[in-house]
Design a protein around this motif. Sequence first.
Motif, PDB file in Angstrom:
ATOM      1  N   ASN A 291      86.891 -41.340 -35.882  1.00  0.00           N
ATOM      2  CA  ASN A 291      87.645 -41.356 -37.132  1.00  0.00           C
ATOM      3  C   ASN A 291      89.047 -40.804 -36.857  1.00  0.00           C
ATOM      4  O   ASN A 291      89.288 -39.590 -36.940  1.00  0.00           O
ATOM      5  N   ALA A 292      89.977 -41.721 -36.528  1.00  0.00           N
ATOM      6  CA  ALA A 292      91.327 -41.309 -36.099  1.00  0.00           C
ATOM      7  C   ALA A 292      92.146 -40.708 -37.238  1.00  0.00           C
ATOM      8  O   ALA A 292      93.195 -40.101 -37.001  1.00  0.00           O
ATOM      9  N   GLU A 293      91.693 -40.875 -38.471  1.00  0.00           N
ATOM     10  CA  GLU A 293      92.442 -40.358 -39.621  1.00  0.00           C
ATOM     11  C   GLU A 293      92.309 -38.841 -39.772  1.00  0.00           C
ATOM     12  O   GLU A 293      93.059 -38.206 -40.513  1.00  0.00           O
ATOM     13  N   LEU A 294      91.312 -38.274 -39.136  1.00  0.00           N
ATOM     14  CA  LEU A 294      91.046 -36.843 -39.346  1.00  0.00           C
ATOM     15  C   LEU A 294      92.120 -35.979 -38.702  1.00  0.00           C
ATOM     16  O   LEU A 294      92.599 -36.297 -37.612  1.00  0.00           O
ATOM     17  N   ASP A 298      93.428 -34.830 -33.570  1.00  0.00           N
ATOM     18  CA  ASP A 298      94.482 -34.298 -32.697  1.00  0.00           C
ATOM     19  C   ASP A 298      93.961 -33.038 -32.001  1.00  0.00           C
ATOM     20  O   ASP A 298      93.509 -32.093 -32.652  1.00  0.00           O
ATOM     21  N   TYR A 357     100.727 -30.276 -39.271  1.00  0.00           N
ATOM     22  CA  TYR A 357      99.912 -29.715 -40.353  1.00  0.00           C
ATOM     23  C   TYR A 357     100.336 -28.275 -40.641  1.00  0.00           C
ATOM     24  O   TYR A 357      99.496 -27.375 -40.764  1.00  0.00           O
ATOM     25  N   LYS A 413      81.552 -43.322 -39.028  1.00  0.00           N
ATOM     26  CA  LYS A 413      82.719 -42.442 -38.830  1.00  0.00           C
ATOM     27  C   LYS A 413      82.546 -41.204 -39.711  1.00  0.00           C
ATOM     28  O   LYS A 413      82.702 -41.298 -40.930  1.00  0.00           O
ATOM     29  N   ASP A 415      83.379 -37.533 -41.407  1.00  0.00           N
ATOM     30  CA  ASP A 415      84.637 -36.915 -41.849  1.00  0.00           C
ATOM     31  C   ASP A 415      84.435 -35.449 -42.233  1.00  0.00           C
ATOM     32  O   ASP A 415      85.152 -34.903 -43.040  1.00  0.00           O
TER      33      ASP A 415
END
Lengths: 519, 307
Positions: A291-294, A298, A357, A413, A415
């Motif tokens: 899940n690259a959106e998390l 990074d 962030y 995926k 989250d």
Amino acid sequence: MQDHGFIRGSLAALAACAVALPVMAQSEDDTLVVALPTFSEQTMTPWGGSGQRKTYLDTVYEYLVYLDAEGNTEPGLAESWTVENDGTRWTFTLREGVPFSDESCGTVTAEDVKYSIERLIAEDSRAGPASTMRRIIDTVETPDERTVVVNLSAPDFLLDAGYFGEAQQLGIVCKSYSESQGEAVDSAPPVGTGAYVLESLVDGSEINMVRRDGDHWRVDPQWERISFRAVPEEATRVAMLRAGEADIAPVNFDSIAGLEEAGIRIVSAEKTWSPVIRLGGVVQSDPERFNAELPWADKRVRQAMNYAIDKQTIIDELFAGQGTVASGDTPVAAWDSVPPYPYDPDKARDLLAEAGYADGFDMVLKTFTTTPGAELPLMAEAAALYLAEVGINATIEPTDWPSVRSEWTGGGKLDFAMTHRGFPFPNPENGVEAGFSERSLFASFTSDELEAKLASLAAETDRAERREKLTDIGQYIRDEAGAIFMVLANEPYGVGADVSDWSIDTSYVYNFDRAGKAQ
Amino acid sequence: MTRLIMGRLAEALAALLLMSLAIFLLSRVTGDPVALLLGDGATAEDRDLLIAQLRLDRPLWEQYISFLGNALTGDFGQSVAAGRRDALELVLDRLPASLSLAGVALGFTLVTGIAMGVLAAITRGSAVDLLVRIVALLGQSVPAFWLGIVLIYIVAVQWGWLPTSGYGTTAHYILPALTMGTFTLAAVTRLVRASMLDALGSEYIKLARIKGLPEATVILKHALSNSLIPVVTFMGAFFATMITGAVVVETVFAWPGIGRLAYESIVSRDFPVIQTVVLVITASFILANFCVDMLYLAIDPRMRDRG
């Protein structure tokens, strides 16, 4: 004038009945009473369920290889063994004349061992390591009555201490007896070579073992009987210890001080489990699960989360100081040299800012209790407080392990993050594969680089090189912050005054048949 | 009367059918046993194999029809977790422990609750009445798990009078039965007190007293017998409360009944056992309420006439 005599009489009769009833509060003198949180499946074959049943099954079944207090191998039902062909061929020579508890079974033969192995890895086996062992073990040969040859499909230099050792589930059964029981074998009285046999059981309540007649080849049990009681509520187990009804019981960390005050001693298995916070959605080498959106996709964010939490304070406050700060997700000796993340909230803020962030983010942290692991929800609360200090707003979601495990292994995926506990694998390479290989349904973090490192480890045929590669993998997972590594924790047991010597050094090795009896 | 009994039986069957569907669907909402049965290193192929072995790869409706059809022949399937044991056998093995505990708790509740209710009614407005009402209020407010643990620590650990937990002797029943019965005890006390107050103010009681009958006869024979009708009405509900409360009480006291079995099978997502436990409990409720209806017919002539 109203007559209330009948009421007073009734109440007095009730009270008299209550006091007159027999009190069975003390455990019997010749019986070691062990209060356990669960009997798990309460099945009686090594392949009939999870390793939690080893608490009681290990008094009946024995293993090819035993482990000493330092984890070194010792001969068991196998008196010697060799490894050849670059770790793919193991030959075990069996001890002569070890009798099963059922006379019709005679003594342990190579055929019994072969049957035990094949039954444990069969497709319908419910044993925890069944699927991994099925992949590793190619064929089992029995050239003679006392020799068992195990051919592996990949090198495994730790088979003796690992899957064939006493910390795993390969208890040796009597082939003829097991076959004669047919489908009912899982609930039939177990027949093994251990020092005890099943005397009686009350479904879901008691499993009572009695010592076998005559001398036993491995142990000299001091207790005539061992009675295992299923007591799911920890407060009740503590009460049993205090009332003298139980001799040994696992307890929570917050019960330790009270028990010690009451004269109950605490015996701890040291660093046998690892509370950890696993981050979902970072199975990076699998597009279905990544899940690259998390934010924590990074690496810098994952590292920041590790720096943000004061783990030593959590150990001191929630784990009664019984543990050390972890650098991995399970206890692995080869990772002892890998340094844990220090508590550094300023560095955490810097890393979050670098990753974009600076104002933090919101996340869900699921938590549940396990055994051991009653402290996991409190650990989640504490971690959330520390994360809030660097701007990460973690919402705690209480749940249960079966629900979250279904979700975690569902292949989607994820989250969210979850509290979890890692146990040591007898062969740590298998543990690393379970947690960090994309092949594993349960993997929480993977990468192409890590897959290459795991493949290199699997192909390595030199023992020393293999250990170095395992250490390198531990360092890589730590640097990549594959999870929020928290604690290497002890596992405390309350032990009553009637028990003299009893120790527990390794996870899943309980030694109840070696418990001493105070004079 | 026959029509009434037939009506009740039809309702019972409908309730069982509905409950079977509800529990079949609800137990599947939070996942299946596959994830729990798989080892930590399991792969997608291992998962598919296990799903096929457990026959969970069929459509839900097909699984339900299959379950229902087999259940009608007494086959509730095999436990997924407990060594493939017959689910019904597993439940029936644990049922006596739960029923006997609920029976003792109900007996304690009725005897003590009726005595306390009568005492409070005949001493209305006194300190005794106040005390009984406070006890009743506390009984309905205190959570069973807390009460159970407190009783264990005081009675078993501090005083050493009774065993902390376990199963097997008469002494083992006392603390769990007290814990299980306390909530219902409070309800019975309040119910009996209220109906006794009604009865004591009625014309026939006044007449009995004018006729010079002894006070004990007035209370026991005339007032109490009429005051018990509401208690009988609620006995089915009381029994239901005890069986549902068994999950907590049996866990605290390590009592090997179906309450704990229900909890364990939910935790392990053992579908066949969950379904069987719930259906057996439902059948027990229905049977208890049916018995209450029959009892009611026996003691209340107006019901017989209506039936």
